[in-house]
Design an enzyme around this catalytic site. Structure first.
Site, PDB file in Angstrom:
ATOM      1  N   LEU A   1       0.819  -1.208   0.000  1.00 57.07           N
ATOM      2  CA  LEU A   1       0.000   0.000   0.000  1.00 57.07           C
ATOM      3  C   LEU A   1       0.854   1.260   0.000  1.00 57.07           C
ATOM      4  CD1 LEU A   1      -2.457  -1.494   2.599  1.00 57.07           C
ATOM      5  CD2 LEU A   1      -3.041  -0.980   0.219  1.00 57.07           C
ATOM      6  N   PRO A   2       0.246   2.417  -0.352  1.00 58.22           N
ATOM      7  CA  PRO A   2       1.052   3.625  -0.566  1.00 58.22           C
ATOM      8  C   PRO A   2       1.719   4.209   0.682  1.00 58.22           C
ATOM      9  CG  PRO A   2      -1.103   3.834  -1.626  1.00 58.22           C
ATOM     10  CD  PRO A   2      -1.144   2.595  -0.770  1.00 58.22           C
TER      11      PRO A   2
ATOM     12  N   THR B   1       6.348   0.517   1.966  1.00 61.63           N
ATOM     13  CA  THR B   1       7.410   1.287   2.607  1.00 61.63           C
ATOM     14  C   THR B   1       6.766   2.378   3.441  1.00 61.63           C
ATOM     15  OG1 THR B   1       8.984   0.812   0.869  1.00 61.63           O
ATOM     16  CG2 THR B   1       9.437   2.724   2.237  1.00 61.63           C
TER      17      THR B   1
ATOM     18  N   LYS C   1      15.542  -0.596   5.015  1.00 59.96           N
ATOM     19  CA  LYS C   1      15.208  -0.024   3.711  1.00 59.96           C
ATOM     20  C   LYS C   1      15.383   1.493   3.704  1.00 59.96           C
ATOM     21  CE  LYS C   1      12.248   0.641  -0.067  1.00 59.96           C
ATOM     22  NZ  LYS C   1      11.136   0.278  -0.907  1.00 59.96           N
TER      23      LYS C   1
ATOM     24  N   LYS D   1       9.731  10.448  -1.217  1.00 62.21           N
ATOM     25  CA  LYS D   1       8.851   9.851  -0.197  1.00 62.21           C
ATOM     26  C   LYS D   1       9.682   9.109   0.860  1.00 62.21           C
ATOM     27  CE  LYS D   1       5.879   5.981   0.677  1.00 62.21           C
ATOM     28  NZ  LYS D   1       5.697   4.584   0.272  1.00 62.21           N
TER      29      LYS D   1
END
Lengths: 329, 329, 329, 329
Positions: free
Chosen positions: D97-98, D128, D203, D278
């Protein structure tokens, strides 16, 4: 809110004058400066020469561009074919050149100022350059019996034309007083800043702060407006709070906030991005040489540099507001 | 130069009042606010409650720390054992809490404000938090028949004690006018900033600019002084030139420049590094959520963060000047 | 994960040599360079001279510090009392000096290199200075019938002692080939970079990237570790992902990650903060002169400058990791 | 120079596998995961589902966009009309998901994953997002008898299509081993990073370093090229020196340096500016919450943000090289 008309630089200048910062011009100073040499006849030098002539001075002018010399010769100056010719017999010599290397070269080269300067003459360099230039040239001038001062100006081409420049002087204080009447023919205020180089230090420090503040105001206004605030309400809050600064009050970068500022006129005129970038470059260079940290100054420098790369170099520095929005002007 | 006494925030406040920014307190407003709930009794909340009581208000107080409640109960407040008890029947509720999550939780949890708020009550959150908190809570309050406003303050603990805080209000304008008499018991000025969240946006935008300017002044003063300028001469030039700002004029970070500012008192008191870092963190967060670039704000944030890591979090933000010199205070 | 021993610079150098980047030394080159002048006998110059002598060269040495000359004279060099004495009759002259002004002065002053250089001699400046120095001196050398090359080195004092320096050459390619055998007495690799100044440009560009990467690795490791990750796990992820870089793989700034690197030895030795700050200062200066934007390079410069101000100038640049934690070392 | 083919991520992966980082898929794992729920069918989720199906898995899919569901239903998946339907009876649920709020909502809302999750199921969130999302949801899943893991991926849409993603796992190590065979249907590598949230931390830390390095390489290449160096010579020097990094060796931002990278193809495809912005925004947010300083990370964030504002959001992040030149692509 306090009125736009009664505040700011003009009022301040008047107050400073009344407190003795500015010496009244003596009536006999024209006798002290019967010939003035002026070298560097660009956008600043040209109107400065004209203002000297308006006050009755004889000015011998030189520039590497012959047209610039011819233009002022038509206006009544003595056009010269060399530095030596302009300097020869002059009681005072003013230089207004682009960068450190030009000043050093114009003074020290064969046929340069130092070779032909008259004993007792005053040499004022009004270029914005590295303070070390002043510290290098002052003792060389002294050897020739002349007195060197750094005297960079603020006020831009508008101030040069209106004769309202501020001169920031570094060198001996009595020498500063001696040339003050002469400088007040071209400006509205002379501030003595300390020993050689300190006029330049003052200018560089102030302009670094201006460059930072203008970006700060641009970011704060952009943030608030994008989040939904009315621009005028936001400006009035900033101007009456701890964020208050010249860049917000007198020169707000948002179009339509203030009349008669570049942001309300397509960012034309004013103080160009390329010029503030140059000044921040000098600040950077001087700080690096002395091991001084200027993190915000360095970032401001890079931001104006990016604007210059984006072809905004000849726009007023307030264009930072548009730059943050990714817009061309 | 214009005198230290006649300029600045105090004068400005008076001027603004005379132009109608501040409504005079109506004599009957105490009837409108016969019980006030106050939640969050820290360094800010405590003196704010005391000022409310000085003006004759009955205040029911709650904090998760029982000692804080007891302390104010001794001073005449109604000490409460729960949020519900403080809110129950109150005509107005003021919250002064550390961060967004505390405000959201205090309003929306079981036993929270929204559960027991009286119809027609005014809810003013004076915490400095994300503007979205206000936009989230306002409609929930409306469902309960209450009116929510964001009303963050500037002025710090000194302003809270002196009752000279500035309240920046976001929400309906008529609601802002209604609570203004109440807020003026704790402050000297109420500024209406726009719709919900705009009080917070104004505060965040201003404080971001303050954070940037203070670093700019610190760098400019440090650069000039290290290069040999007299500090007072440099300050006076900045203050009468384009670098002029509140951080230089009213709050100069160099020790000994101005009396009665933290820099002249070991950087004690004032506006702490940890607080400006927090505010810049909110600015950063809000900007990121909205895709807004704040390069100078981001760097200022990181610099105050580094100072905090260097154990300067409880010093006044002007300690940036010493930080640039690698000195501990 | 690939082994620590089989990777990195050493292996790469071998590979490069086999691809013809490095010319094998000719057996007769000692005849071509029967006398070598060496000026600048500091921490770099001293071991470089010793390595030249080990390979059978006669070296005439000069430094403004007489002790430095005497020290090498004891070791077999010809101690000289002036630049002219060291340069007179030399087939090649190597300079290893602190900054641009020293190089310019040593070459061009009365009694400088250019005055006494032999026709046909090779002049290699191994100092890290502004690329314009090379572009200024090369034509002056040519007028004297000599050939000038910029040949800055990487590898530090350890590489200078071990004779494993990399020389980055700017100037004519055939001249680079001519001096290569000589340089390989002091180093392990000679890379031709292009016209005059390009050796310096290559060094400056690489070191700017190193300075940025080391800060990036320090921030990434610090962030991950503070948020709870095992340092070795984090390092191994970075080293096998898109964040992989020399500063993480070969020179990780977190103590205990790699053996035999400064971070595992109190940040002693290695590449000093003061030196990377100096190199970033040159990058900044060159970029500014050419109107090039280097926002990350500028910020890295300021961060190392702050570390230097914090008295970390003689620590290895990996100390950035500790700096971010506000710790002294 | 070492060859392009034998180095880099592919080789590394093989080495890691042989050292036991990757467990071989067990033959019977399909029995353990007889139904898989997949929520979030965008550019990443779509090919991931297809790869699961290629390996023989039954996948029940849901997305708020009905078209996305229909598309995969045509390809053989079980299209679902709600989260509950996709999750009901599933042995494993993968979410892609975003942003944080979508993950939190999809799990905790009425009708969300936690309401209908089967006892003993594995829940892997590959989005993420903020590491705190994992730390919030893991205990809630445990209450329901399910096991939650954070498992963000690197490799982008190309890796998702090719089935070569790297999964970075945070949570219990034995649970990580259990889901590994399933994840290897969609990827080439599973790295266990530590407790809940650590997959996300790994990450974020790596991508922050990538974002910084790419800007560093762009600035270094731009500086060297503008000053006159041959681009390939400069790249080869960086790649064999201390500036060496993935962004220079494998993904050089200068067009024409490497084949098959976005910079040689108009900066199309690859890892978008909006995505690195982002990720840097999450790094910023996490660092701020924990009082960690990331000065270079913060500046990199702002630079990609500026590129996004300049409409470069969908270009590969290597477009930073062009951005520095003020050029549009």
């Amino acid at each position: 809110m306090f009125s736009l008309k009664s505040r700011g630089v003009v009022q301040v200048t008047v107050n400073m004058a009344s407190k003795g910062f500015i010496q009244n011009a003596t009536l006999d100073f024209q006798r002290s400066f019967s010939k003035i040499g002026f070298i560097g006849l660009g956008n600043m030098g040209n109107p400065m020469v004209k203002n000297l002539m308006k006050k009755g001075h004889k000015v011998a002018v030189y520039d590497i561009k012959k047209d610039s010399v011819a233009d002022l010769a038509k206006a009544g100056a003595t056009g010269c074919g060399s530095v030596a010719e302009a300097v020869d017999g002059a009681d005072a010599v003013v230089t207004m050149l682009p960068a450190s290397k030009h000043v050093l070269d114009t003074y020290t080269r064969k046929g340069g100022i130092l070779e032909s300067v008259k004993k007792g003459a005053y040499l004022v360099d009004s270029s914005t350059v590295d303070p070390s230039v002043s510290q290098t040239l002052a003792p060389l001038a002294k050897e020739k019996g002349a007195t060197y001062l750094d005297g960079p100006v603020s006020g831009g081409t508008i101030g040069a034309e209106a004769g309202t420049l501020t001169f920031m002087i570094g060198g001996e204080e009595d020498a500063s007083k001696k040339v003050e009447p002469l400088l007040l023919c071209m400006g509205g205020r002379v501030v003595y800043c300390g020993s050689h180089g300190m006029g330049l230090v003052a200018k560089i420090a102030n302009n670094m702060l201006l460059g930072i503040s203008m970006l700060g105001v641009s970011e704060a206004m952009n943030l608030g407006i994008k989040l939904g605030m009315d621009p005028k309400t936001l400006m009035s809050i900033l101007n009456t709070s701890t964020g208050r600064c010249w860049s917000s009050e007198m020169y707000n970068p948002v179009p339509g906030m203030l009349p008669n500022v570049p942001s309300s006129n397509g960012y034309k005129g004013g103080f160009g991005v390329a010029l503030i970038a140059k000044d921040l470059g000098i600040a950077q260079s001087v700080a690096t040489q002395s091991g001084i940290a200027i993190p915000m100054g360095a970032q401001a420098h890079q931001m104006y540099r990016m604007m210059e790369i984006k072809k905004l170099g000849d726009k007023d520095l307030a264009v930072a507001y548009k730059y943050l929005q990714g817009e061309s002007v």
